[in-house]
Enzyme design. Structure first.
Site: not given
Length: 385
Positions: A117, A138, A150, A188
């Site tokens: 991540s 991800h 992702e 993130n």
């Protein structure tokens, strides 16, 4: 159908195994710990039975999904795999070691992906002799429920490998977004102010935890307030991601972690999993009442929203992803009520610039610098959509 290998039988690994097996793949789920494998098997059995009870699967379909998953602690079992997804601890050296060991077992055409991540996919790929077959895939927790994935090409990734892997994940019923291999990828990275600015407002004494959460859910329309969400994720995990992104961006003040969160993590107040975080989850504990001052709540919401929009605009400015993928990532990956760039158009890009400049004038901190893209768009009278 490809044979899919998953490394790591924790909640993420077993969740990805469930998704792949439900899509019809033979899956080999590997973990070095036998108790972890047993736990994963029991957990998957329970989840599939619940899906049968809810009428989402028939009993025979659920049985077939479980039958397609082989549980093992032997790496050699991965030899027939055509796609492997690693979902282990976020430690670069450990991941590189695992990828090195994998190459000795799998065919040259096998695609190897990391579910990282926040780590560099290019750095992980550098451990391989055939780095062109490595990429990032991800998933978000829980993998069977969260639609977003992702997809991250490393510097070394072959374009055909990227295209094929993305098609495979799309065929699993997931929504994929393409993102550059930069710290935090899309979600993130762009989500940092949701936590960081909420913590800053708390630390300044502008409002308490309950009031900030109320402002973001009742006025902003977010499903969870930042403090409820941090307690749900775990303060240790959320702090580590923030710290990783901060360091990876060469200590850019925009991603600076919070001492409040660091101290809670150090004290073991990790949130729901420990019974205490920003809130007390022990039996009989009363939940604090927010201050229902609408003017204050609106100020809090506007401040956090404009910081999120600024981050999303900056991700577009640096070509991290397309505007469509940035908005899709935030609505499907973290359930935001709207895409941030679309939201910017709605409230007015000139308003976003004005609010960012007011924050910068107040604090004179680089944390509040406005994205050059927003300034250009105001000058050129442009919108995102």
């Amino acid at each position: 159908m490809k044979v899919v290998g998953i490394i790591g039988a924790g909640s993420m690994g077993s969740g990805i195994a469930q998704v792949a097996a439900t899509a019809g793949h033979e899956v080999i789920l590997l973990d070095s710990s036998k108790p972890m494998l047993q736990k994963a098997q029991q957990s998957l059995n329970k989840i599939l039975n619940r899906l049968v009870e809810k009428g989402k699967l028939t009993k025979s379909e659920a049985g077939a999904v479980l039958d397609r998953i082989k549980f093992t602690n032997n790496l050699e079992e991965f030899s027939p795999c055509e796609l492997i997804i690693e979902a282990i601890i976020e430690d670069l050296n450990i991941k590189k070691q695992v990828f090195r060991e994998l190459e000795a077992v799998v065919s040259k055409s096998c695609v190897i992906a990391s579910n990282t991540s926040s780590l560099s996919v290019s750095a992980i790929a550098s451990a391989c002799d055939h780095a062109q077959r490595v990429l990032g895939i991800h998933f978000f927790n829980p993998a069977p429920l969260m639609p977003l994935v992702e997809v991250i090409p490393a510097v070394q990734t072959n374009p055909d490998v990227l295209s094929d892997a993305r098609k495979t994940i799309d065929s699993w019923g997931k929504i994929t977004v393409l993102t550059k291999d930069t710290p935090g990828f899309i979600v993130n990275r762009v989500a940092r102010p949701f936590y960081g600015e909420a913590l800053r407002i708390l630390e300044e004494g502008i409002a308490d935890v309950a009031t900030i959460d109320w402002a973001m859910t009742e006025i902003g329309g977010f499903r969870m307030g930042p403090f409820t969400l941090m307690d749900f994720i775990g303060n240790d995990i959320n702090y580590t991601v923030t710290e990783t992104v901060f360091k990876s961006f060469f200590y850019d003040p925009r991603y600076k972690p919070s001492f409040t969160q660091k101290r809670l993590a150090e004290a073991g107040y990790l949130g729901r999993k420990t019974g205490k975080g920003y809130y007390d989850y022990s039996e009989g504990a009363s939940k604090p009442e927010p201050n229902f001052d609408k003017k204050l709540g609106t100020e809090i919401f506007n401040r956090i929203l404009v910081m999120l929009i600024n981050e999303a605009a900056d991700a577009l400015f640096w070509n991290i992803a397309s505007k469509e993928d940035i908005d899709l990532a935030m609505t499907k990956g973290v359930n935001y009520p709207a895409g941030l760039l679309m939201w910017a158009d709605e409230i007015g890009i000139d308003n976003c610039v004005k609010q960012m400049d007011q924050l910068y004038d107040e604090y004179l901190e680089d944390r509040y610098r406005c994205s050059p893209l927003l300034r250009r768009m105001v000058r050129d009278k442009k919108t995102f959509y």
